[in-house]
Design an enzyme around this catalytic site. Structure first.
Site, short mmCIF file in Angstrom:
data_model
loop_
_atom_site.label_atom_id
_atom_site.label_comp_id
_atom_site.label_asym_id
_atom_site.label_seq_id
_atom_site.Cartn_x
_atom_site.Cartn_y
_atom_site.Cartn_z
N ASP A 1 4.36 -0.38 10.69
CA ASP A 1 3.78 -1.11 9.56
C ASP A 1 4.36 -2.52 9.52
O ASP A 1 5.50 -2.74 9.91
CB ASP A 1 4.09 -0.40 8.23
CG ASP A 1 3.39 0.94 8.12
OD1 ASP A 1 2.27 1.08 8.64
OD2 ASP A 1 3.97 1.86 7.51
N ASP B 1 -4.32 1.11 8.06
CA ASP B 1 -4.29 1.53 6.65
C ASP B 1 -5.27 0.70 5.82
O ASP B 1 -5.95 1.23 4.93
CB ASP B 1 -2.88 1.35 6.08
CG ASP B 1 -1.85 2.23 6.76
OD1 ASP B 1 -2.23 3.30 7.27
OD2 ASP B 1 -0.66 1.85 6.76
#
Length: 205
Positions: A151, A176
């Site tokens: 991430d 995401d």
């Protein structure tokens, strides 16, 4: 507006969307993984940072279940979404916008599956002091199925008086983002399409 593209054109559209999302997602992850130490952050704008973190869980760093279960669940979900898109492509009343949203959700889930399946095999461990390398001589940091999701997108929009981020705290990735945007769009604009595509009446018609 109903679908006006042929089944073949729809299939190419879905394939193109999934490919584009995966290329962008994996390029961002590879760049961060090979250039950032774990926890390193760079400010792009006062409200946007590139911050490298890894997680074993679901979107936005949530960790509710066992790692292997999550990976298997993702794979099953992608398989079901692919089957669902196949059904949508062969229906005359499927709107292109709805099909695009389903493709984005599928691509986002697939992007994170790639991390889980292969990143532990092809990358060395990322630490706060060292940057990972690709195909290390000593082997990867984890076995098949046990890679960690990369991430990097961080939007600290609201701070308290002490300077701590109140909103938005989770760090996430491009995959995401695709899932979240598509799910919100389905709920806001394509709920009828979802209900119709799953209804028995539509199957009979």
């Amino acid at each position: 507006m109903a679908n006006t593209l042929s089944s073949k054109s729809q299939a190419w559209l879905v394939a193109g969307i999934i490919t584009l999302v995966l290329v962008i997602d994996q390029c961002l992850k590879f760049y961060v993984k090979l250039n950032f130490t774990l926890g390193e952050a760079h400010e792009i704008l006062p409200w946007f940072k590139i911050c490298f973190v890894e997680n074993n869980g679901m979107a936005f760093g949530i960790e509710w279940f066992d790692k292997l279960f999550l990976t298997l669940f993702r794979i099953l979900a992608v398989g079901l979404f692919c089957w669902y898109m196949h059904k949508l492509i062969h229906k005359d009343n499927t709107r292109i916008g709805y099909l695009v949203m389903v493709a984005l959700i599928t691509a986002g889930a697939l992007g994170n599956i790639i991390d889980c399946l292969f990143y532990g095999l092809v990358f060395s461990e990322s630490t706060p002091l060292t940057v990972a390398t690709l195909f290390p001589d000593a082997g990867g940091y984890a076995s098949f199925f046990y890679g960690r999701v990369v991430d990097m997108l961080y939007f600290p929009l609201i701070h308290n008086s002490a300077g701590e981020t109140v909103f938005f705290r989770p760090v996430f990735n491009f995959a995401d983002s695709c899932i979240t945007v598509a799910v919100i769009a389905v709920l806001l604009f394509y709920s009828k399409d979802l209900n119709r595509s799953l209804s028995k009446e539509d199957e009979k018609s």
